[in-house]
Design an enzyme around this catalytic site. Structure first.
Site, short mmCIF file in Angstrom:
data_model
loop_
_atom_site.label_atom_id
_atom_site.label_comp_id
_atom_site.label_asym_id
_atom_site.label_seq_id
_atom_site.Cartn_x
_atom_site.Cartn_y
_atom_site.Cartn_z
N LYS A 89 0.81 -1.23 0.00
CA LYS A 89 0.00 0.00 0.00
C LYS A 89 0.84 1.28 0.00
O LYS A 89 0.49 2.26 -0.66
CB LYS A 89 -0.99 0.00 1.18
CG LYS A 89 -2.15 -0.96 0.95
CD LYS A 89 -3.21 -0.88 2.03
CE LYS A 89 -4.23 -1.99 1.84
NZ LYS A 89 -5.32 -1.98 2.80
N ASP A 125 -10.63 2.18 1.53
CA ASP A 125 -10.84 1.58 2.87
C ASP A 125 -11.52 2.58 3.79
O ASP A 125 -12.47 2.24 4.50
CB ASP A 125 -9.49 1.19 3.49
CG ASP A 125 -8.91 -0.09 2.89
OD1 ASP A 125 -9.69 -0.97 2.49
OD2 ASP A 125 -7.67 -0.20 2.82
P1 NAP Z 1 -1.30 -2.94 11.38
O1 NAP Z 1 -0.89 -1.81 10.51
O2 NAP Z 1 -0.33 -4.04 11.65
O3 NAP Z 1 -1.76 -2.30 12.78
C1 NAP Z 1 -2.05 -3.10 13.89
C2 NAP Z 1 -2.60 -2.24 15.02
O4 NAP Z 1 -2.95 -3.12 16.09
C3 NAP Z 1 -1.60 -1.25 15.61
O5 NAP Z 1 -2.32 -0.15 16.10
C4 NAP Z 1 -0.97 -2.04 16.76
O6 NAP Z 1 -0.46 -1.23 17.79
C5 NAP Z 1 -2.19 -2.79 17.24
N1 NAP Z 1 -1.82 -4.05 17.92
C6 NAP Z 1 -1.28 -5.15 17.33
N2 NAP Z 1 -1.10 -6.12 18.24
C7 NAP Z 1 -1.52 -5.60 19.43
C8 NAP Z 1 -1.55 -6.12 20.76
N3 NAP Z 1 -1.15 -7.36 21.04
N4 NAP Z 1 -2.06 -5.35 21.71
C9 NAP Z 1 -2.49 -4.08 21.42
N5 NAP Z 1 -2.46 -3.53 20.19
C10 NAP Z 1 -1.98 -4.29 19.21
O7 NAP Z 1 -2.60 -3.66 10.83
P2 NAP Z 1 -3.75 -3.03 9.87
O8 NAP Z 1 -3.42 -3.30 8.47
O9 NAP Z 1 -4.00 -1.64 10.31
O10 NAP Z 1 -5.00 -3.96 10.25
C11 NAP Z 1 -5.62 -3.89 11.52
C12 NAP Z 1 -6.87 -4.77 11.53
O11 NAP Z 1 -7.85 -4.22 10.65
C13 NAP Z 1 -6.63 -6.21 11.06
O12 NAP Z 1 -7.40 -7.07 11.86
C14 NAP Z 1 -7.14 -6.20 9.64
O13 NAP Z 1 -7.58 -7.48 9.22
C15 NAP Z 1 -8.32 -5.23 9.77
N6 NAP Z 1 -8.71 -4.60 8.50
C16 NAP Z 1 -9.98 -4.82 8.06
C17 NAP Z 1 -10.41 -4.23 6.88
C18 NAP Z 1 -11.81 -4.46 6.43
O14 NAP Z 1 -12.10 -4.23 5.24
N7 NAP Z 1 -12.70 -4.90 7.29
C19 NAP Z 1 -9.53 -3.42 6.14
C20 NAP Z 1 -8.24 -3.22 6.62
C21 NAP Z 1 -7.83 -3.82 7.82
P3 NAP Z 1 1.07 -0.69 17.75
O15 NAP Z 1 1.06 0.52 16.88
O16 NAP Z 1 1.40 -0.39 19.16
O17 NAP Z 1 1.92 -1.81 17.19
#
Ligand code: NAP
Length: 309
Positions: A89, A125
């Protein structure tokens, strides 16, 4: 002959031959590494059939070092556009010729339209989340006081930018690594400001750590809680927030959609709150992408049925 689950850069060099079994020429793809898990073909192929468009949508596996060649290959093969998933991305954000205001502010491109050889980047998104929230709760982001848990991740940043661009009533950004939430809050302070609206208290946009006490202090003044962390996909995951903090007036939007009823949703509903999973966001980001590619309304119900099937 059954179609392969995933095509590769090597196939792109011989696209007509490699995709001959599809029936309609493959002119759209989701690119990623990995990409086999993507559910996008499941909604876009039914959409193309419903709209009478003679093209197919496939999964294309491109490694980071293959991205430039892959994009050139898609142009060469006459693609209409493509979707972008992890980890491309940000790289595609750098590669496009022009982009929408939302993509620029979010800093990520998940949809590209190829127009006259130029790459036009979009981020669907973030507006997809807006549509999903409206559909799930009959409320608009702009009328809500919103807490985003996981605001430091890619999806959380997109959600925060959309909420700020919509001038939501209040925005609380929560993140485990609180510095990321603070930086984002500083960046969005100007964006959330609405010159046509009587400004509320100074704490209309705040960043807090992912800690029970800090969240508890804010949740009395929150309508919508969005989970944008990656917590909730595995049974062993920690809870997004303690269930005792969820109140019956809360609306809870979990971006996670597998499992369909996440732990957060189940707990929210047990506490009397309304909850929805992330499938609506997936659907609406796809519908908005379709509209950018074809400049016509997306056949949303065909896409919804495809995702459910
Ligand atoms: P990402 O960039 O890896 O971000 C992960 C986020 O979760 C960060 O804020 C991270 O905090 C936090 N996190 C991870 N592990 C954690 C833990 N053990 N305890 C507390 N906080 C934690 O991932 P992303 O791409 O943004 O995706 C996030 C979620 O959204 C995923 O589940 C993904 O499948 C979902 N999503 C869904 C859609 C949809 O269309 N429904 C679209 C996009 C994403 P830190 O910054 O402290 O690491």
């Amino acid at each position: 002959m059954s179609e392969p689950e995933v095509y590769t850069l090597a196939d792109l060099g011989n696209w007509k031959e490699a995709t001959r079994s599809l029936g309609f020429p493959a002119r759209l793809a989701v690119i990623g590494d990995p990409v086999a898990h993507s559910r996008s073909p499941q909604m876009h192929n039914p959409a193309l059939r419903a709209a009478g468009i003679e093209a197919s949508y496939v999964r294309l596996h491109l490694r980071p070092e293959e991205l430039a060649e892959g994009i050139a290959g898609m142009k060469e093969a006459g693609f209409v556009g493509f979707n972008v998933t992890i980890p491309h991305k940000s790289a595609v954000f750098e590669a496009v010729d022009d982009m929408s205001e939302t993509a620029r502010r979010v800093g990520a491109v998940n949809t590209v339209a190829i127009e006259g050889g130029s790459l036009i980047g979009h981020n669907t998104d973030a507006p997809g989340l807006r549509r999903a929230v409206r559909e799930a709760f009959s409320m608009d982001l702009r009328d809500l006081r919103i807490m985003i848990v996981g605001a430091g991740g890619g999806a959380g940043r997109g959600a925060a930018v959309q909420c700020a661009m919509d001038h939501c009533e209040r925005l609380v950004l929560v993140n485990r690594t609180v510095e990321k939430a603070r930086e984002l809050a500083a960046e969005l302070r100007e964006v959330i400001h609405d010159p046509d609206r009587l400004e509320g208290p100074a704490d209309r946009l705040v960043a807090i750590p992912w800690e029970e006490r800090a969240m508890e202090r804010e949740l009395g003044q929150i309508d919508l809680i969005i989970n944008a962390t990656s917590l909730g996909m595995k049974r062993t995951d920690q809870e997004v927030l303690p269930r005792r903090l969820i109140q019956p007036h809360h609306l809870v939007y979990d971006m996670v959609y597998a499992p369909a009823r996440t732990r957060l949703m189940a707990e929210a509903e047990e506490e009397g709150a309304k909850a929805a999973n992330g499938l609506g966001m997936l659907l609406w980001q796809g519908a908005l992408a379709f509209e950018f590619w074809f400049n016509q309304p997306a056949p949303v119900e065909a896409m919804r049925a495809g995702l459910a099937g």
